[in-house]
Design an enzyme around this catalytic site. Structure first.
Site, PDB file in Angstrom:
ATOM      1  N   LYS A 195     -26.607   9.768 -88.006  1.00 44.66           N
ATOM      2  CA  LYS A 195     -26.114  10.375 -86.767  1.00 44.66           C
ATOM      3  C   LYS A 195     -27.256  10.542 -85.752  1.00 44.66           C
ATOM      4  O   LYS A 195     -28.379  10.177 -86.026  1.00 44.66           O
ATOM      5  CB  LYS A 195     -25.431  11.711 -87.085  1.00 44.66           C
ATOM      6  CG  LYS A 195     -24.281  11.571 -88.114  1.00 44.66           C
ATOM      7  CD  LYS A 195     -23.047  10.869 -87.550  1.00 44.66           C
ATOM      8  CE  LYS A 195     -22.052  10.367 -88.577  1.00 44.66           C
ATOM      9  NZ  LYS A 195     -21.352  11.370 -89.363  1.00 44.66           N
TER      10      LYS A 195
HETATM   11  C1  PLP Z   1     -20.290  11.782 -90.301  1.00 41.16           C
HETATM   12  C2  PLP Z   1     -18.916  12.191 -89.986  1.00 41.16           C
HETATM   13  C3  PLP Z   1     -18.287  13.278 -90.611  1.00 41.16           C
HETATM   14  C4  PLP Z   1     -18.841  13.998 -91.791  1.00 41.16           C
HETATM   15  O1  PLP Z   1     -20.127  14.406 -91.685  1.00 41.16           O
HETATM   16  P1  PLP Z   1     -20.984  14.700 -93.001  1.00 41.16           P
HETATM   17  O2  PLP Z   1     -22.189  15.386 -92.448  1.00 41.16           O
HETATM   18  O3  PLP Z   1     -21.290  13.378 -93.616  1.00 41.16           O
HETATM   19  O4  PLP Z   1     -20.189  15.571 -93.890  1.00 41.16           O
HETATM   20  C5  PLP Z   1     -17.022  13.636 -90.181  1.00 41.16           C
HETATM   21  N1  PLP Z   1     -16.391  12.970 -89.208  1.00 41.16           N
HETATM   22  C6  PLP Z   1     -16.946  11.906 -88.611  1.00 41.16           C
HETATM   23  C7  PLP Z   1     -16.187  11.215 -87.529  1.00 41.16           C
HETATM   24  C8  PLP Z   1     -18.213  11.481 -88.992  1.00 41.16           C
HETATM   25  O5  PLP Z   1     -18.745  10.403 -88.401  1.00 41.16           O
END
Ligand code: PLP
Length: 396
Positions: A195
């Site tokens: 991210k």
């Molecule tokens: C990455 C992501 C999540 C979950 O995040 P985590 O930190 O991996 O639990 C939820 N929704 C979307 C759209 C994501 O890209």
């Protein structure tokens, strides 16, 4: 352009370029080490500071740090009061966690189809699914492009629903000048390494609503109304558990990393936008590859750069194109298998093919190309070269 690597030719890249990757520097490492030498490894001053800086960045009064993006979604669904019997509308084109979080609190996710050009939640499809049991819409800023919040806001106002944003792709983006995070009633973020900024694992919920924020602070701490640090300050042992919560806390170690990473967000989003611009330009004259459309008035944060292949012009399926690109050393990925097609959903909720035809069709055609700020111009060129090389061979 030569023989494809998948057919025994030389690959465009020797070492695979991943689709996403973190970027840590000495400043980040130093910030973490400093916490390791301090008194507070968790529930300490770095948590509050990270929350404060994050809220400032996204333009909200409150931000609540949690252990990951899924916990952020769970806390959001909890804070909105979703309970058994309630329905929550989510887009089919998202990561499973968006829908899973609704089930954690006993609610039922209802899948809405997406817009064919952007693959963002189709506001009119969402409105058509509203029943007397509907409590909320969770919009997903898929790939980093903010959803059509004007349309969504008017729908939730008309039907007295809550509006949450799964903004895990869109940190640093904006909608008509408003930063992502400050648009919906609640917005959730993830700090997974792919991210925009990372804390290893981590998440955040941004909101202007102090009551929602308080509910989420209690929820992330077992449902207890004071945390360890507050009790220490008050010299008291007394605490009360008022609701069922979880341990969804984010450590000070992680928050220190988050603070350090957040300083680079603006520069990194600019770099992501530059890379997207280079891809857009390159693919404008590459037949059979269509980047997703970007709507007027949005600043796209480009967690992902997704293209659709026009399979009518090609003699290959998406699976074959995917394998050919991987063989060239390009770490392409697919985001996402529509959630309602996963076995769990088919078995538990009776969903299946035909429910969201636009998302299902898109799923057959999409590929995510590498997109992360540390990519240099040469990396971007390699991706373009590999895509062109593969398409040339498979073109009808
Ligand atoms: C990455 C992501 C999540 C979950 O995040 P985590 O930190 O991996 O639990 C939820 N929704 C979307 C759209 C994501 O890209």
């Amino acid at each position: 352009m030569g023989k494809l690597a998948i057919h025994g030719g030389a690959p465009v890249r020797e070492h695979t370029l991943p689709y996403g990757r973190q970027w840590l520097d000495e400043e980040d490492i130093g910030a973490v080490v400093e916490v390791l030498r301090s008194a507070w490894l968790t529930t300490g001053p770095n948590v509050a500071e990270f929350e404060r800086l994050f809220a400032e960045k996204v333009g909200t009064n409150e931000a609540v740090a949690v252990s990951n993006g899924t916990a952020a979604l769970h806390a959001a669904v909890h804070a909105l009061g979703i309970s058994p019997g309630d329905e929550v509308i989510v887009p089919a084109m998202t990561f499973a966690a968006t829908a899973n979080a609704v089930i954690y609190e006993g609610g039922t996710p209802v899948f809405a189809d997406v817009d064919a050009d952007t693959l963002l939640l189709d506001a009119s499809a969402a409105e058509a699914l509203i029943t007397p049991r509907t409590k909320a819409i969770v919009a997903v800023d898929y790939t980093g492009q903010p959803c059509d919040y004007d349309a969504l806001r008017s729908i939730v106002s008309k039907h007295a629903l809550s509006l949450a944003a799964d903004a895990c792709h869109a940190l640093g983006g904006a909608y008509n000048g408003r930063p992502v995070g400050s648009i919906a009633d609640l917005s959730t973020f993830s700090f997974h390494p792919v991210k925009h900024v990372t804390t290893g694992e981590g998440g955040m919920i941004a909101t202007d609503d102090a009551d929602l924020a308080q509910r989420m602070r209690v929820f992330r701490n077992h449902g207890i109304t004071t945390d360890h640090r507050e009790r220490e300050k008050q010299g008291s042992w007394f605490y009360e558990m008022v609701r069922l919560g979880y341990n969804y806390r984010l450590t000070d170690i992680q928050c220190a990393l988050g603070i350090s990473q957040l300083r680079k967000l603006t520069t990194w989003v600019k770099r992501r936008q530059e890379i997207a611009q280079a891809y857009d330009t390159a693919f404008a004259d590459t037949p059979a590859v269509e980047p997703l459309r970007v709507r007027q008035g949005v600043s796209h944060a480009y967690h992902l750069y997704v293209v659709r292949f026009d399979l009518s012009q090609l003699q290959a399926s998406r699976a074959e194109l995917f394998a050919a690109l991987r063989a060239e050393g390009i770490g392409v990925n697919v985001h996402y298998i529509p959630v309602h097609l996963h076995p769990f959903y088919q078995e538990r909720f009776g969903t299946g093919p035909g429910l969201c035809p636009v998302a299902e069709q898109a799923y057959e055609e999409i590929v995510s190309l590498p997109m992360f700020p540390r990519m240099d111009d040469r990396d971007v060129e390699d991706v373009v070269t590999a895509v062109r090389k593969v398409l040339e061979v498979y073109r009808k």
